[in-house]
Design an enzyme around this catalytic site. Structure first.
Site, short mmCIF file in Angstrom:
data_model
loop_
_atom_site.label_atom_id
_atom_site.label_comp_id
_atom_site.label_asym_id
_atom_site.label_seq_id
_atom_site.Cartn_x
_atom_site.Cartn_y
_atom_site.Cartn_z
N LEU A 140 0.83 -1.21 0.00
CA LEU A 140 0.00 0.00 0.00
C LEU A 140 0.86 1.26 0.00
O LEU A 140 0.35 2.37 -0.12
CB LEU A 140 -0.92 0.00 1.23
CG LEU A 140 -1.98 -1.09 1.29
CD1 LEU A 140 -2.73 -1.04 2.62
CD2 LEU A 140 -2.96 -0.95 0.12
N GLY A 141 2.16 1.08 0.20
CA GLY A 141 3.02 2.26 0.25
C GLY A 141 3.79 2.30 1.54
O GLY A 141 3.89 1.32 2.26
N GLY A 201 4.44 4.16 5.29
CA GLY A 201 4.06 5.10 6.36
C GLY A 201 5.37 5.60 6.96
O GLY A 201 6.44 5.37 6.40
N PHE A 236 8.59 5.45 8.59
CA PHE A 236 9.57 4.41 8.95
C PHE A 236 9.07 2.99 8.72
O PHE A 236 9.50 2.08 9.41
CB PHE A 236 9.96 4.53 10.43
CG PHE A 236 11.05 5.54 10.63
CD1 PHE A 236 10.76 6.77 11.18
CD2 PHE A 236 12.35 5.28 10.23
CE1 PHE A 236 11.76 7.72 11.36
CE2 PHE A 236 13.35 6.22 10.42
CZ PHE A 236 13.05 7.45 10.98
N VAL A 244 3.84 -0.52 4.36
CA VAL A 244 2.45 -0.85 4.70
C VAL A 244 1.89 -1.77 3.61
O VAL A 244 2.05 -1.47 2.43
CB VAL A 244 1.58 0.41 4.81
CG1 VAL A 244 0.15 0.06 5.19
CG2 VAL A 244 2.17 1.38 5.84
N LYS A 254 1.51 -2.54 9.09
CA LYS A 254 2.68 -1.67 9.01
C LYS A 254 3.87 -2.45 9.56
O LYS A 254 3.88 -2.84 10.73
CB LYS A 254 2.44 -0.39 9.80
CG LYS A 254 3.53 0.66 9.70
CD LYS A 254 3.09 1.93 10.42
CE LYS A 254 4.21 2.92 10.60
NZ LYS A 254 3.78 4.09 11.42
N ASP A 298 2.99 14.83 13.13
CA ASP A 298 3.32 14.60 11.72
C ASP A 298 2.07 14.77 10.86
O ASP A 298 1.83 14.03 9.91
CB ASP A 298 3.90 13.20 11.51
CG ASP A 298 4.64 13.08 10.16
OD1 ASP A 298 4.85 11.92 9.71
OD2 ASP A 298 4.97 14.12 9.58
C1 LIG Z 1 -5.63 2.10 0.79
C2 LIG Z 1 -4.33 2.60 1.43
C3 LIG Z 1 -3.31 3.08 0.61
C4 LIG Z 1 -2.10 3.52 1.16
C5 LIG Z 1 -1.95 3.47 2.55
C6 LIG Z 1 -2.99 2.99 3.37
C7 LIG Z 1 -4.19 2.54 2.83
C8 LIG Z 1 -2.51 3.09 4.71
C9 LIG Z 1 -3.05 2.78 5.97
C10 LIG Z 1 -2.30 3.06 7.12
C11 LIG Z 1 -1.00 3.63 7.04
C12 LIG Z 1 -0.18 3.93 8.27
C13 LIG Z 1 -0.45 3.91 5.78
C14 LIG Z 1 -1.19 3.64 4.64
N1 LIG Z 1 -0.88 3.85 3.33
C15 LIG Z 1 0.40 4.40 2.85
C16 LIG Z 1 0.27 5.83 2.39
C17 LIG Z 1 -0.40 6.69 3.45
N2 LIG Z 1 -0.30 8.11 3.16
C18 LIG Z 1 -3.14 2.64 8.23
O1 LIG Z 1 -2.89 2.74 9.42
N3 LIG Z 1 -4.31 2.15 7.76
C19 LIG Z 1 -4.31 2.21 6.39
O2 LIG Z 1 -5.21 1.83 5.68
#
Ligand SMILES: Cc1ccc2c(c1)c1c3c(c(C)cc1n2CCCN)C(=O)NC3=O
Length: 278
Positions: free
Chosen positions: A19-20, A22, A24, A27, A42, A139
């Site tokens: 998903l990318g 977060g 440090f 995810v 994460k 942040d």
């Molecule tokens: C559909 C989607 C796409 C990217 C996601 C997330 C969900 C995401 C999530 C979280 C974090 C910490 C980072 C996440 N990222 C990374 C980018 C966040 N700005 C999270 O805590 N729940 C998420 O769904």
């Protein structure tokens, strides 16, 4: 004290798409085998030794877990589980599938002030709850403000990524120079003692961007951006703010204030006439 299970996350979850990143950590989407429920995971690398440069101190991970375990609110992402195996801690978090707020806005022609107010109300509700527990995010930025879904006409806001969050304790000073230059408050740059008011500066910056698409202090380099923040050099350029109400500008001006004690709190923001018309 954070409850961290000494088990392997892959014994309970199927690991899905990336998903990318977060703060440090990477995810990924995961599926809970026992229920079929989809979550976000994460993955945080833990430092093997004190002198290792790679990964996070275990104490900073425990701090993020402790903060998330203290926060149950409709506008804050839920922490479901924590696993640790080998040199990795995995946080199982509520999946916020609507993506980032600013991507949602970028897809629309333009954002009405009434729509911006609805988003700001939810952000402030979540932030007010955090601050009432003496927890600051530290942040806050568009990437960490996400939507529960993309299709709803009134999507639910979720604050995510508490990697820099801090729980203040009575009489204990806290300083940090971490954060993202465009959104950090002057006291962070000056290494002064911090408070929840630093989040309110970030809210002022985010509101400015929400209403104009411009970032008030952004320079060509991080150094230039930081100089702009310290100099408080921003303006409401009429090419971008000609249709913005004076109430909205007043709201921003009461947040982009150098002295943290003079900035509006989240509770005061929710009572400001722009957010709560008389
Ligand atoms: C559909 C989607 C796409 C990217 C996601 C997330 C969900 C995401 C999530 C979280 C974090 C910490 C980072 C996440 N990222 C990374 C980018 C966040 N700005 C999270 O805590 N729940 C998420 O769904």
């Amino acid at each position: 004290m954070a409850v961290i299970k000494p088990e392997n996350v892959e014994d309970f979850y199927d690991i899905g798409e990336d998903l990318g990143r977060g703060h440090f950590g990477q995810v990924r989407q995961v599926c809970e085998r026992a229920t079929g429920t989809v979550w976000a995971a994460k993955f945080l690398k833990i430092r093997k030794t004190a002198c290792s440069r790679l990964g996070l101190d275990r104490s900073s991970v425990e701090r993020e877990v402790e903060v998330l375990q203290a926060l149950q609110h409709p506008n804050i992402v839920i922490l479901k589980d924590v696993f640790e195996s080998r040199a990795e801690v995995v946080l199982i978090l509520e999946l916020v599938s609507g993506g980032e707020l600013f991507d949602f806005i970028a897809e629309k022609e333009n954002l009405l002030e009434s729509e911006a107010i609805e988003f700001m109300k939810q952000i402030l509700e979540g932030l007010g709850f955090m601050h009432s527990k003496n927890i600051a995010h530290f942040d806050l930025k568009p990437e960490n403000i996400m939507l529960s879904d993309k299709v709803s006409p009134h999507p639910n806001i979720k604050l995510i990524d508490f990697g820099l969050a801090h729980h203040f304790h009575q009489g204990v000073e806290y300083k940090s120079t971490s954060g993202t230059p465009q959104y950090i408050a002057p006291e962070v740059i000056n290494s002064e003692p911090l408070s929840t008011a630093a989040d309110m500066w970030s809210i002022g910056v985010i509101t400015y961007i929400l209403l104009s698409g411009l970032s008030p202090f952004q320079g060509n380099t991080d150094e230039e951006t930081l100089r702009n923040v310290i100099a408080m050099s921003y303006e409401f350029d009429s090419r971008y703010f000609s249709m913005t109400s004076s109430m909205a500008k007043d709201f921003i001006e009461k947040l982009l204030v150098k002295d943290p004690t003079d900035r509006m709190t989240a509770e005061e923001c929710l009572l400001h006439p722009w957010i709560k018309p008389i």
